[in-house]
Design a protein around this motif. Structure first.
Motif, short mmCIF file in Angstrom:
data_model
loop_
_atom_site.label_atom_id
_atom_site.label_comp_id
_atom_site.label_asym_id
_atom_site.label_seq_id
_atom_site.Cartn_x
_atom_site.Cartn_y
_atom_site.Cartn_z
N MET A 1 0.42 3.92 -2.83
CA MET A 1 0.30 5.35 -2.54
C MET A 1 1.26 6.12 -3.43
N GLY A 2 2.47 5.58 -3.58
CA GLY A 2 3.43 6.25 -4.44
C GLY A 2 2.93 6.32 -5.87
N LEU A 3 2.32 5.25 -6.30
CA LEU A 3 1.78 5.18 -7.65
C LEU A 3 0.70 6.23 -7.84
N LEU A 4 -0.16 6.32 -6.85
CA LEU A 4 -1.23 7.30 -6.93
C LEU A 4 -0.66 8.71 -7.01
N ARG A 5 0.34 8.95 -6.18
CA ARG A 5 0.92 10.30 -6.17
C ARG A 5 1.52 10.62 -7.52
N ARG A 6 2.16 9.60 -8.11
CA ARG A 6 2.77 9.84 -9.42
C ARG A 6 1.72 10.12 -10.48
N LEU A 7 0.63 9.37 -10.41
CA LEU A 7 -0.45 9.59 -11.37
C LEU A 7 -0.99 11.00 -11.23
N LEU A 8 -1.12 11.42 -9.97
CA LEU A 8 -1.65 12.75 -9.74
C LEU A 8 -0.73 13.81 -10.30
N ARG A 9 0.56 13.56 -10.13
CA ARG A 9 1.51 14.54 -10.65
C ARG A 9 1.39 14.62 -12.17
N LEU A 10 1.20 13.46 -12.78
CA LEU A 10 1.01 13.44 -14.23
C LEU A 10 -0.23 14.23 -14.60
N VAL A 11 -1.30 13.94 -13.83
CA VAL A 11 -2.57 14.59 -14.11
C VAL A 11 -2.44 16.10 -14.01
N ARG A 12 -1.63 16.52 -13.03
CA ARG A 12 -1.46 17.96 -12.89
C ARG A 12 -0.36 18.48 -13.78
N SER A 13 0.07 17.68 -14.70
CA SER A 13 1.09 18.00 -15.68
C SER A 13 2.37 18.56 -15.10
N LYS A 14 2.74 18.01 -13.95
CA LYS A 14 4.05 18.38 -13.44
C LYS A 14 5.03 17.36 -14.02
N PRO A 15 6.20 17.78 -14.42
CA PRO A 15 7.14 16.82 -15.02
C PRO A 15 7.60 15.81 -13.97
N LYS A 16 7.80 14.63 -14.44
CA LYS A 16 8.26 13.58 -13.51
C LYS A 16 9.66 13.95 -13.06
N ARG A 17 9.84 13.96 -11.77
CA ARG A 17 11.14 14.45 -11.32
C ARG A 17 12.18 13.37 -11.20
N GLU A 18 11.72 12.18 -10.88
CA GLU A 18 12.80 11.22 -10.66
C GLU A 18 12.76 10.14 -11.70
N HIS A 19 13.88 9.59 -12.00
CA HIS A 19 13.98 8.43 -12.87
C HIS A 19 13.33 7.25 -12.16
N PRO A 20 12.49 6.52 -12.86
CA PRO A 20 11.75 5.47 -12.15
C PRO A 20 12.65 4.46 -11.45
N GLY B 1 0.80 -1.22 0.00
CA GLY B 1 0.00 0.00 0.00
C GLY B 1 0.83 1.27 0.00
N GLY B 2 1.99 1.21 0.61
CA GLY B 2 2.78 2.43 0.69
C GLY B 2 3.33 2.57 2.10
N ILE B 3 4.55 2.07 2.26
CA ILE B 3 5.09 2.02 3.61
C ILE B 3 5.42 3.44 4.09
N GLY B 4 5.18 3.68 5.35
CA GLY B 4 5.55 4.97 5.91
C GLY B 4 4.49 6.04 5.77
N THR B 5 3.44 5.76 5.05
CA THR B 5 2.37 6.75 4.97
C THR B 5 1.24 6.34 5.90
N VAL B 6 0.26 7.21 6.04
CA VAL B 6 -0.86 6.87 6.92
C VAL B 6 -1.89 6.01 6.19
N TRP B 7 -2.17 6.35 4.96
CA TRP B 7 -3.22 5.64 4.24
C TRP B 7 -2.71 4.46 3.42
#
Lengths: 412, 341, 310
Positions: free
Chosen positions: B304-323, B254-260
């Protein structure tokens, strides 16, 4: 952390959750022209092999019933086919219980057959009364399952205490025949489960009722899935016992018997409880399985015509002969269930339960040729004792009226 | 810590609203006639969520990976079972379950928290298996034959359901509280560099013990809730190594270290896993293992990380890190001063 | 128990130590060089066992031959796994959770492949050697176990040679000591890691094939061996292959003797009280915890990093 993107992440999460919840709202509506029978058995994991055999036994029975048109249900005025809903519980007791619940509540099963092995059977046995659905186990025989006053649990296996008792009784008969001397020493090495404990109780119960026949000099339990039994076998050696009685699962049976033989041990009688003639063991041990005794719920060597027919039907259905007793008890469990449904004349589970309580399956494959459930729901037919003979043969050696060969004792 | 809380609440009132909304939805679901099977699935999920969130407190927030949480689950289950069999109220039994688990957590933690990273993890494996073997042999609790839980009164599924949901909600609430508190900061510091944290005034040993106790309490209660519902427990089930692994896997997926993250992981375990077993009985291990492999390789922060990345894509922010480069927040054990990426 | 009985037990323990050493060696190599706790080791053992079975069943290869044949096959397989999956893991000088979980996922996948291909029958390899032993007086030496013992010794010696006499071995050792410094002096990290993973997998397959001679196996064959390998790694370590031998020996002796040696126990009136056999598995795990806690510097360099005053 940006609170709005966090929020959106959470929103996504909530949407996902709601979607999942919605997709769960699938109420299975039972088709009007089939009877749903749930089958919850392990086909992967530790109990996979016997679970597989039991599944096959049930499916053979279902096929035969369906080929004959199905079960006649009076209040629907016609014959209904059986629909099997099968779940593999992976030998995990929590899953077993959950899947039994699922099949009873979501799939609306009229009855469930399941629970191979005591732990899975105990776990599942909590559900029948809760959901008022009849449940038959053809693979769990611990008395504790049936001593809770449950109404909807039925067991097609005779209790294991009786298994131990029958083994001891057979040995006692060998003493009476003069094949064994009186006062021999027994080493008991059983698996640390309900099965093992009940077995020991059976043996010791018989011994205390018949003083002078045997004494128990070693009584040890071992954990399942052992890798090395040298320490344990050394204890057996030190105890200078004459008879070696064990109760184990198939894999431990193979491992222990191999190490037993490698250590050069020898006793007058060897038994592994309800294991003995399994083909996997034969393949693994060759003539190392010769003369081993087993007390079983059924054997394909039984001289009943219905047993012979079952063996050939099973061969036709699966392509191989039935291995030990597993499939036969499951087969009869399905048959007695069908008989009870027919006698009840309705799909009302409570009425079916009442019919099961008084049902008698005549022409049963099992020893005694009748399957019926005792007042606590567990069947109580006599056990067979078989002995492996050289050349891959198996003989029934007890009781006398079902015997196909003479027992050889002490072991050569 | 109180001042922090107040500030957070007034600033992120909306943050509270969404989870509360979710809670309300879940609590009112039974009223929509979804049937006992759905209730059962959600019940199971809630129990898993509790364990998952609890493990994450120690493993995700503090970076101490324990492979022995089945000990607390099992002790909680047995504790509650014995209490219920003796006639006490199940809610009291759950409190006792928590107490037993907390006690055990100190017994385990006092010696083992002196160890670092993988050695701690391996020690917890040893403790877990030892406990299982001992419980397998203890006759007072039924040994290997297990223990039946006999509760007076009829079985009311909704009772169990609400208890589980409330427990899970409580766990998430506590987890969120800790995450935003000074204690939580201390834990994160311990995770990143225990020695530096100690230099800054945190007492790592004591903090680890306390968070371990909280995590154990919740896991124990979850075990008790489980025992009450399933009415039959035995060591091969509640103390199994596989159970410890399951508890560990949920937050990771689910996403270690996060709450959800752990909550998502619990949902996957409670619902998806069963559907996998039911519909793909022959390959469900394959699917599960592959899912795990892909998560580790492509998104170590889990779903959770995946979701965050999708959101960043959705908000058209460039992907910052190499996968494929390591995420700085990834859990790394031990002193990583020498790590020079 | 007589002296002969004790000797017999000791010999059983020695033979068991051989089995344990053989199976732990593969895991040790991978752990040492790459700091990966290889949970898929159980899967490789299982595949090694089935490989030996197939060789025996189809081509009538004796399992010893099957084991030797497994070495190159699994070496290539291991390198393949590394290339496909493992090389993407972030590097670290201590084990990471990511590596652990990746290996666990791989293990699940391997298990499922096992089920799909071979089902849930308990296979065993039965050769004329399977039940025979060499008997010296009252002591019996099962032939299969002797073979495994010999194979274990050979593989340990071989590994020792590779580690200390070859260029590849030097690269591995330097990576074990300090991966970053090793890169500075020109060791090709990726290539050495790949070769090491292949080597570790090769020995895992080899051990699995040997185990197939002794035990029946199904696709979920592995967990008891895996957990014991853990214990041996912790006990023994990686700077010297002899650490594995020592760890295996200690574990085997403890397991075998623990239920046969009387413990004076007050509650039984100072009579001899024997540990019930069902507690036997706990011995290895208690040993694990005790060693981790009590031996600060110890048998192996593995322990040297973990002990710090908190």
């Amino acid at each position: 952390m940006k609170s709005s993107s966090q929020m959106r992440a959470r929103l996504c999460g909530i949407v996902v959750l709601i979607l999942l919840a919605a997709s769960l709202g699938t109420l299975a509506v039972q088709a009007q022209d089939t009877i749903t029978v749930g089958v919850v058995m392990p086909t992967t994991g530790r109990e996979a092999k016997p679970g597989q055999y039991q599944k096959e036994g049930i499916e053979l029975a279902i096929k035969q019933i369906n080929d004959a048109g199905g079960i006649m249900v009076k209040d629907k005025g016609k014959k209904l086919l059986i629909k099997e809903v099968f779940y593999d519980d992976g030998s995990d007791s929590a899953k077993s219980a959950s899947l039994a619940e699922r099949v009873m509540s979501s799939d609306n099963a009229t009855a469930v057959i399941g629970g191979y092995s005591t732990a899975l059977g105990e776990a599942e046995s909590v559900m029948p009364d809760r959901y008022q659905t009849p449940w038959i186990t053809a693979g769990a025989a611990a008395t504790s399952i049936f001593s809770k006053g449950y109404k909807y649990t039925f067991g097609a296996l005779s209790p294991i205490v009786l298994l131990g008792d029958t083994t001891a009784e057979f040995l006692g008969s060998l003493v009476d025949q003069g094949k064994l001397k009186k006062g021999l020493k027994i080493a008991l090495v059983v698996e640390n489960t309900d099965h093992g404990v009940d077995y020991v109780n059976g043996i010791q119960g018989w011994i205390s009722k018949h003083p002078g026949y045997f004494t128990v000099v070693l009584n040890e339990k071992f954990d399942l899935g052992g890798t090395d039994f040298s320490g344990l076998l050394q204890k057996v050696k030190t105890s200078r016992a004459d008879i070696f009685l064990s109760d184990a699962h198939l894999q431990d049976y193979i491992t222990m018997q191999r190490q037993y033989l490698q250590a050069g041990l020898h006793h007058q009688v060897i038994s592994y409880g309800a294991r003995g003639p399994e083909s996997d063991a034969r393949k693994a041990l060759g003539q190392g399985t010769d003369y081993i005794l087993a007390a079983l719920w059924w054997s394909d060597k039984l001289p009943y015509p219905q047993a012979t027919k079952f063996v050939s039907d099973y061969k036709g259905f699966t392509g191989r002969a039935p291995d030990s007793w597993y499939a036969a008890t499951a087969y009869d469990a399905m048959r007695i269930l069908a008989q009870a449904i027919q006698a009840a004349g309705t799909l009302n589970k409570s009425k079916i339960r009442d019919e099961l309580a008084k049902a008698q399956l005549k022409g049963s494959l099992l020893p005694g040729q009748v399957l019926k459930f005792g007042p606590n729901g567990q069947a109580g037919y006599p056990f067979l004792v078989t002995q492996n003979k050289p050349g891959d043969k198996v003989d029934i050696v007890y009781p006398k009226d079902a015997a196909t060969g003479a027992p050889v004792a002490p072991m050569p | 810590m109180a001042g922090n809380l107040v500030a957070n609440f007034s600033a992120g009132r909306i943050r509270l609203l969404l989870p509360l909304l979710l809670l309300a939805v879940v609590l009112s679901l039974p009223a929509t006639q979804l049937g006992p099977n759905v209730v059962r699935l959600l019940f199971g999920t809630a129990v898993w969520i509790t364990c998952s969130v609890a493990w994450n407190l120690l493993g995700g927030f503090t970076g101490q990976v324990s492979f022995g949480f089945a000990v607390f689950y099992g002790l909680g289950a047995y504790g509650a079972a014995l209490m219920i069999n003796a006639g006490y109220s199940p809610y009291l039994a759950f409190l006792v379950a928590a107490g037993v688990a907390v006690l055990a957590s100190f017994l385990v933690g006092l010696p083992t928290f002196r160890l670092r990273g993988p050695y701690f993890a391996i020690a917890t494996i040893g403790v877990g298996e030892t406990t299982r073997v001992i419980m397998n042999n203890l006759d007072i609790t039924g040994g290997a034959s297990g223990l039946r839980v006999i509760e007076a009164g009829a079985f009311r599924q909704l009772d169990h359901y609400y208890t589980a949901i409330v427990l899970a909600a409580l766990a998430v609430a506590v987890s969120a509280l800790i995450a935003h508190s000074k204690f939580g900061l201390a834990l994160r510091a311990i995770k990143q560099d225990q020695d530096a944290a100690a230099d800054l005034g945190v007492n790592p040993y004591r903090s680890k013990l306390w968070i371990h106790a909280i995590a154990a309490a919740f896991t124990g209660m979850a075990g008790g809730v489980y025992a009450r519902y399933h009415a039959f427990i035995y060591p091969g089930d509640v103390f199994a190594f596989q159970t410890s692994i399951s508890i560990l896997l949920m937050p990771v997926i689910g996403g270690i270290g996060t709450v959800w993250g752990p909550v998502l992981g619990g949902v996957i375990f409670g619902i998806v896993e069963e559907e996998l077993v039911v519909h793909f009985p022959n390959i469900h291990l394959l699917l599960y293992g592959s899912l795990l492999i892909m998560i580790i390789l492509f998104e170590p922060d889990g779903l959770m990380g995946l979701l965050r990345r999708l959101l960043r894509l959705v908000r058209s922010k460039p992907k910052r890190e190499h996968p494929r480069s390591p995420d700085p927040e990834q859990v790394v054990w031990g002193s990583s001063r020498a790590q020079g990426h | 128990m007589t002296a002969v009985d004790y000797l017999s037990l000791l010999i059983s323990a020695l033979l068991l130590a051989g089995i344990y050493a053989a199976m732990a060696v593969g895991m040790t190599v991978i752990y040492g060089v790459m700091k990966i706790v290889n949970l898929a080791h159980a899967g490789f053992l299982m595949l090694g066992a089935y490989f030996a079975f197939e060789m025996y069943d189809r081509f009538h290869f004796d399992p010893i031959l099957g084991a030797v044949a497994a070495l190159p096959v699994f070496f290539v397989f291991g390198m393949g796994v590394h290339w496909l999956l493992v090389r993407w893991l972030p590097k670290s000088d201590t084990p990471t959770l990511a590596s652990l979980l990746l290996m666990f996922g791989l293990w699940q996948v391997l298990q499922n492949i096992g089920y799909l291909k071979w089902g849930n029958t308990a296979y065993s390899i039965f050769t004329p050697r399977s039940l025979s032993s060499i008997h010296i007086g009252e002591i019996s030496l099962p032939k299969d176990k002797l073979v495994v013992f010999a194979a274990a010794v050979v593989s340990l010696v071989l590994l020792q040679l590779i580690f200390h006499r070859s260029w590849f071995g030097r690269s591995m050792r330097s990576l074990i000591q300090n991966p970053y410094a090793a890169q500075i002096v020109g060791v090709d990290d990726e290539r050495t890691s790949r070769l090491s993973f292949g080597l570790g997998t090769a020995f895992a397959g080899f051990a699995g094939a040997l185990l197939a001679m002794l035990y029946p196996f199904t696709p979920d064959f592995g967990p008891p061996f895996l957990l014991r390998s853990f214990v041996i790694i912790v006990l023994g370590g990686l700077e010297s292959i002899s650490g594995v031998a020592l760890g295996a020996l200690i574990l085997a002796v403890l397991e075998t003797f623990s239920i046969n040696v009387p413990l004076p126990w007050y509650w039984h009136g100072w009579n001899s009280y024997y540990l019930p056999a069902s507690y036997q598995p706990a011995v290895s795990f208690v040993l694990l915890v005790v060693v981790l806690l009590v031996l600060p510097k110890g048998i192996a360099g593995l322990l040297e990093k973990k002990w710090r005053v908190t």
